[in-house]
Design an enzyme around this catalytic site. Structure first.
Site, short mmCIF file in Angstrom:
data_model
loop_
_atom_site.label_atom_id
_atom_site.label_comp_id
_atom_site.label_asym_id
_atom_site.label_seq_id
_atom_site.Cartn_x
_atom_site.Cartn_y
_atom_site.Cartn_z
N LEU A 49 0.83 -1.02 -0.20
CA LEU A 49 -0.01 0.05 0.12
C LEU A 49 0.66 1.32 -0.12
CD1 LEU A 49 -2.82 1.50 0.20
CD2 LEU A 49 -2.49 1.22 2.63
N PHE A 52 2.33 1.75 -3.60
CA PHE A 52 1.31 2.32 -4.65
C PHE A 52 0.63 3.85 -4.15
CE2 PHE A 52 1.36 -1.98 -5.82
CZ PHE A 52 1.70 -1.90 -7.25
N GLU A 53 0.80 3.90 -2.75
CA GLU A 53 0.30 5.51 -2.50
C GLU A 53 1.20 6.51 -2.59
OE1 GLU A 53 -2.75 6.67 -1.67
OE2 GLU A 53 -3.60 4.83 -2.17
N SER A 54 2.34 6.26 -2.38
CA SER A 54 3.47 7.19 -2.29
C SER A 54 4.96 7.05 -2.91
CB SER A 54 3.72 7.78 -0.72
OG SER A 54 4.36 7.05 0.00
N THR A 124 -6.36 1.92 -4.09
CA THR A 124 -5.02 1.45 -4.55
C THR A 124 -4.64 0.05 -3.97
OG1 THR A 124 -3.85 2.55 -2.88
CG2 THR A 124 -3.95 3.55 -5.03
#
Length: 144
Positions: A49, A52-54, A124
């Site tokens: 996670l 895919f987020e940052s 995401t």
């Protein structure tokens, strides 16, 4: 034309001079923060996670014009819903989620994931991590 557009898009997610953490550093910090199997989600899910987020940037700020919110930090915590004025779910200002030590970020995601959607609160995660049969790769080579 595609190359400049790609550069522009990536610069929004990871600005020049950004503070990027290594994958194993992220895994270690999340493990130390108690996220491994928190609410039943493995550490691999959390690392996936965060990527895919940052892209492992704890100082990332990204304005989502489609969703109408701004995301902050490693997990792109949403203003107006999870952080910000009135403190929302996480009882924290959004700017406090940009600290690379991740303490406030981990406290916040624990509150978010306790909600009815769990990790599904992050689209995401649902799209890239939830049904992945390769989650183990997120910890490959990390000494935890």
């Amino acid at each position: 034309m595609a190359a400049p557009l790609l550069f522009l898009t990536s610069s929004l997610l990871v600005p020049s001079g950004a503070y990027i953490l290594g994958r194993c550093v992220v895994a270690k910090k999340l493990q130390e923060g108690g996220l491994d199997y928190f609410e039943g989600y493995s550490l691999e899910n959390w690392v996936c996670l965060a990527y895919f987020e940052s892209k492992f940037n704890p100082t990332a700020v990204y304005e989502n014009s489609v969703g109408g919110y701004t995301g902050f930090g490693l997990f792109q915590i949403r203003d107006g819903q999870w952080c910000g004025h009135g403190r929302k779910v996480c009882s924290v200002s959004c700017s406090e989620l940009l600290n690379p030590n991740l303490k406030k970020t981990i406290e916040c995601v624990k509150k978010v994931v306790k909600g009815k959607e769990g990790m599904g609160a992050w689209r995401t995660w649902s799209q890239n991590c939830q049904f992945s049969d390769t989650l183990a790769r997120w910890l490959d080579g990390c000494k935890l």
